[in-house]
Design a protein around this motif. Structure first.
Motif, PDB file in Angstrom:
ATOM      1  N   ASP A 186       0.823  -1.222   0.000  1.00 63.84           N
ATOM      2  CA  ASP A 186       0.000   0.000   0.000  1.00 63.84           C
ATOM      3  C   ASP A 186       0.850   1.262   0.000  1.00 63.84           C
ATOM      4  O   ASP A 186       0.451   2.294  -0.492  1.00 63.84           O
ATOM      5  N   LYS A 187       1.974   1.150   0.735  1.00 67.83           N
ATOM      6  CA  LYS A 187       2.835   2.326   0.927  1.00 67.83           C
ATOM      7  C   LYS A 187       4.284   1.873   1.004  1.00 67.83           C
ATOM      8  O   LYS A 187       4.578   0.860   1.661  1.00 67.83           O
ATOM      9  N   ILE A 188       5.152   2.630   0.335  1.00 66.99           N
ATOM     10  CA  ILE A 188       6.604   2.467   0.504  1.00 66.99           C
ATOM     11  C   ILE A 188       7.156   3.820   0.939  1.00 66.99           C
ATOM     12  O   ILE A 188       6.826   4.853   0.341  1.00 66.99           O
ATOM     13  N   PHE A 189       7.981   3.805   1.976  1.00 67.30           N
ATOM     14  CA  PHE A 189       8.637   5.026   2.432  1.00 67.30           C
ATOM     15  C   PHE A 189      10.115   4.988   2.091  1.00 67.30           C
ATOM     16  O   PHE A 189      10.792   3.990   2.369  1.00 67.30           O
ATOM     17  N   LEU A 190      10.600   6.062   1.489  1.00 67.34           N
ATOM     18  CA  LEU A 190      12.024   6.249   1.224  1.00 67.34           C
ATOM     19  C   LEU A 190      12.395   7.553   1.941  1.00 67.34           C
ATOM     20  O   LEU A 190      12.256   8.640   1.363  1.00 67.34           O
ATOM     21  N   CYS A 191      12.750   7.432   3.206  1.00 72.00           N
ATOM     22  CA  CYS A 191      12.933   8.639   4.017  1.00 72.00           C
ATOM     23  C   CYS A 191      14.403   8.943   4.226  1.00 72.00           C
ATOM     24  O   CYS A 191      15.138   8.102   4.750  1.00 72.00           O
ATOM     25  N   VAL A 251       1.029   4.414  -2.709  1.00 74.65           N
ATOM     26  CA  VAL A 251       1.864   5.619  -2.757  1.00 74.65           C
ATOM     27  C   VAL A 251       3.304   5.326  -2.313  1.00 74.65           C
ATOM     28  O   VAL A 251       3.530   4.601  -1.344  1.00 74.65           O
ATOM     29  N   VAL A 252       4.266   5.890  -3.059  1.00 72.25           N
ATOM     30  CA  VAL A 252       5.672   5.936  -2.623  1.00 72.25           C
ATOM     31  C   VAL A 252       5.902   7.315  -2.028  1.00 72.25           C
ATOM     32  O   VAL A 252       5.618   8.328  -2.677  1.00 72.25           O
ATOM     33  N   TYR A 253       6.399   7.348  -0.806  1.00 75.91           N
ATOM     34  CA  TYR A 253       6.687   8.602  -0.118  1.00 75.91           C
ATOM     35  C   TYR A 253       8.190   8.834  -0.135  1.00 75.91           C
ATOM     36  O   TYR A 253       8.946   7.939   0.252  1.00 75.91           O
TER      37      TYR A 253
END
Ligand code: SAM
Length: 253
Positions: A135-140, A173-175
């Motif tokens: 659902d979501k991938i975070f690249l922080c 969404v990719v964040y």
């Protein structure tokens, strides 16, 4: 170095139950245990891997000390959240914190949905996740690798974006967030030119008015709850956010 890392040959070969034990399918519910096929094992020893009642849907890539996953866990109690981190000691720190938080919150069952594994996410991401699972991938605050010859080590590239697209559901969404403007432009450029992604709205990323009304709640969390986000706030630095929605694949003619 990641030479000692091992990877599952497919998502079904991962021992997910050891990461999220309360979500493991109970033995009597599991009609046919999933088997890892050790094809070259002469005795055909096979290990039964317990399936989970649900799959991981949120991944924090390069999660560092896990600030974001610990903030997401109570906000998304019905979703399984996984941090992936390449550094052994940092991964162990996060795993230890998961254990401690689960014990402290035994009465409510909080943090059972958060976990962390050691992995080099530039390799074999589709071995961990099925097509359209996330659902979501975070690249922080990914490592910026400033020098030109190091750019290939950046965790955003056209090829890696295709892997992110593969494991994301349409609409997911990719964040991305960084304090390095050059890296922000790089990530933006690579996602914008990829046919599987479109940028989300400005309101989603920034909100409106003084309180950032309408800002996506995960954007708020990655700005404020990541260790790097906190450091940048302390130093009054800039945070550049860009989020991209996974588009539906076009229908074949
Ligand atoms: N996301 C965290 C935050 O915002 O506080 C940590 C950011 S830190 C600058 C970048 C992290 O990514 C480091 O912990 C690093 O070890 C990890 N990392 C770098 N390359 C990686 C890779 N290929 N696979 C997994 N983790 C990686």
């Amino acid at each position: 170095s990641d030479h000692s890392l091992t990877y599952p040959t497919s998502p079904a070969d991962m021992d997910w139950a050891s990461l999220y034990p309360i979500y493991a399918v109970k033995d009597d519910e599991q009609s046919k245990p999933k088997l890892t096929s050790h094809d070259n094992d002469p005795e055909e020893k096979r290990t039964a891997i317990k399936a989970l009642t649900k799959n991981v849907e949120i991944a924090d890539i390069g999660c560092g000390f896990g600030g974001l996953i610990f903030a997401l866990a109570p906000k998304f109690p019905d979703k399984l959240i996984l941090g992936l981190e390449i550094r052994t000691s940092v991964t162990e720190y996060v795993q230890e914190k998961v254990r401690a938080l689960r014990v402290q919150n035994a009465a409510t069952g909080a943090y059972q949905n958060a976990s962390c594994i050691r992995a080099n996410t530039m390799k074999f991401l589709p071995n961990f996740f099925q097509k359209a699972q996330l659902d979501k991938i975070f690249l922080c605050f990914p490592d910026p690798h400033f020098k030109q010859r190091k750019h290939k080590a950046r965790i955003v590239s056209y090829t890696l974006n295709s892997e992110y697209a593969y494991v994301l559901k349409p609409g997911a969404v990719v964040y991305t967030i960084t304090d390095v403007q050059d890296l922000h432009e790089w990530m933006k450029g690579h996602f914008e030119k990829h046919p599987s992604f479109e940028r989300v709205s400005k309101v989603f990323e920034e909100g409106e008015g003084d309180n950032g009304e309408g800002m996506d709640e995960c954007v708020r969390l990655m700005r404020g709850e990541t260790e790097e986000g906190k450091k940048v706030t302390r130093n009054n630095g800039m945070k550049y956010v860009a989020c991209f929605r996974r588009l539906e694949d076009p229908a074949w003619p």
